[in-house]
Design a protein around this motif. Sequence first.
Motif, short mmCIF file in Angstrom:
data_model
loop_
_atom_site.label_atom_id
_atom_site.label_comp_id
_atom_site.label_asym_id
_atom_site.label_seq_id
_atom_site.Cartn_x
_atom_site.Cartn_y
_atom_site.Cartn_z
N ALA A 5 0.83 -1.22 0.00
CA ALA A 5 0.00 0.00 0.00
C ALA A 5 0.86 1.26 0.00
O ALA A 5 0.56 2.23 -0.69
CB ALA A 5 -0.92 -0.01 1.22
N PHE A 9 1.03 4.14 -2.81
CA PHE A 9 0.82 5.52 -2.39
C PHE A 9 1.94 6.42 -2.91
O PHE A 9 1.70 7.50 -3.44
CB PHE A 9 0.77 5.54 -0.87
CG PHE A 9 0.78 6.91 -0.25
CD1 PHE A 9 -0.38 7.63 -0.11
CD2 PHE A 9 1.96 7.45 0.22
CE1 PHE A 9 -0.37 8.88 0.49
CE2 PHE A 9 1.97 8.70 0.82
CZ PHE A 9 0.81 9.40 0.95
N THR A 92 -8.22 -0.25 8.97
CA THR A 92 -8.72 0.13 7.65
C THR A 92 -7.53 0.42 6.75
O THR A 92 -6.45 0.80 7.24
CB THR A 92 -9.66 1.35 7.73
OG1 THR A 92 -10.27 1.57 6.47
CG2 THR A 92 -8.92 2.61 8.16
N ASP A 93 -7.72 0.24 5.46
CA ASP A 93 -6.65 0.52 4.51
C ASP A 93 -6.41 2.01 4.38
O ASP A 93 -7.32 2.82 4.57
CB ASP A 93 -7.00 -0.05 3.13
CG ASP A 93 -7.06 -1.57 3.13
OD1 ASP A 93 -6.38 -2.18 3.98
OD2 ASP A 93 -7.79 -2.14 2.29
N GLY A 94 -5.19 2.35 4.01
CA GLY A 94 -4.83 3.75 3.82
C GLY A 94 -3.55 4.09 4.55
O GLY A 94 -2.96 3.27 5.26
N GLN A 135 -6.15 8.20 1.28
CA GLN A 135 -6.39 7.16 0.28
C GLN A 135 -6.25 7.74 -1.11
O GLN A 135 -6.31 8.96 -1.31
CB GLN A 135 -7.80 6.58 0.45
CG GLN A 135 -8.91 7.60 0.16
CD GLN A 135 -10.29 6.99 0.17
OE1 GLN A 135 -10.47 5.84 0.55
NE2 GLN A 135 -11.28 7.76 -0.26
N GLU A 136 -6.07 6.84 -2.08
CA GLU A 136 -6.02 7.27 -3.47
C GLU A 136 -7.34 7.91 -3.86
O GLU A 136 -8.42 7.45 -3.48
CB GLU A 136 -5.77 6.07 -4.38
CG GLU A 136 -5.84 6.42 -5.86
CD GLU A 136 -5.93 5.20 -6.75
OE1 GLU A 136 -5.92 5.38 -7.99
OE2 GLU A 136 -6.00 4.08 -6.23
N ASP A 137 -7.27 9.00 -4.63
CA ASP A 137 -8.49 9.64 -5.11
C ASP A 137 -8.17 10.40 -6.39
O ASP A 137 -7.63 11.51 -6.35
CB ASP A 137 -9.06 10.60 -4.06
CG ASP A 137 -10.52 10.90 -4.30
OD1 ASP A 137 -10.90 11.05 -5.49
OD2 ASP A 137 -11.29 11.00 -3.33
N LEU A 144 -5.18 12.36 -3.91
CA LEU A 144 -5.41 11.81 -2.58
C LEU A 144 -6.53 12.55 -1.88
O LEU A 144 -6.80 13.73 -2.18
CB LEU A 144 -4.14 11.92 -1.72
CG LEU A 144 -2.92 11.13 -2.17
CD1 LEU A 144 -1.69 11.63 -1.43
CD2 LEU A 144 -3.12 9.66 -1.94
N LYS A 147 -9.96 9.64 3.82
CA LYS A 147 -10.91 8.54 3.62
C LYS A 147 -12.24 8.82 4.29
O LYS A 147 -12.29 9.18 5.46
CB LYS A 147 -10.31 7.24 4.16
CG LYS A 147 -11.11 6.00 3.82
CD LYS A 147 -10.34 4.75 4.22
CE LYS A 147 -11.05 3.49 3.77
NZ LYS A 147 -10.26 2.27 4.12
#
Length: 240
Positions: A5, A9, A92-94, A135-137, A144, A147
């Motif tokens: 991850a 990132f 949680t992921d991130g 998080q990716e955005d 980014l 989240k």
Amino acid sequence: MKSIAIIYFITLFLSTAISYGQESAYNNDDFKINKVSITLKANLGVTIWEIDVTGVAGKTIPTQVGALDGAPVLGYVFPTSLNANDVGFNKTDGIVALALTSHPDFDDTPLWDENNDQIFDNDGVVWHPHWVILQEDKRVPGGLSVKQFKKADETVVLPPTNPGMPMYMDSPGFPVTTNNTTITVVVPQYRMNNRTDFSYDGVTAFMKVNTSDNLLPMLGVYEVFSIASGDLSLPYKVKN
């Protein structure tokens, strides 16, 4: 999974920083990072987090727009390899980051009176900390965002000091100071699971709030000014 991850990132962050890093009027020496450090003071049970810049740390603040929607946010940010549950969130992921921010249009630290005027909702412009999960955005130029989650999601756990927004964000109230070229925040060890074995980096960035467009994140990164390592590889370790 955590290392994968972080690598993802880094790749995403660098590509967007290169593309969008020279557009803002806020992009000046006050956000040009010279060095970043986290130092453990074991006898006090705290860590000292610092970003040193070429200009005057914290001098440049966002221009007020008069509304929450579209409100600008400036940040000195420490991306880390910490886990979400180390700082009070559910797993949680991130990427767990500690962001030191200023935003004159709103106050998201309802428990803290940073300007000590006995009014608790008027000091968003004062530099203050947030734990966030990034998080990716791809909807925003910086690639980014913080989240988000649905308010009805009962699996979400936030620290009791959170500002009440449907995002993985906390307002922990750690003391932030600026002194010439350096911005500093003091973090008690027990507030981050007594972790000292994590990696980190330093980033300065421009963010923006959105409350009107469901196609955009509530808090997105729109521009990256500076990266301490140059490649966001999180190469730094906590010093004793």
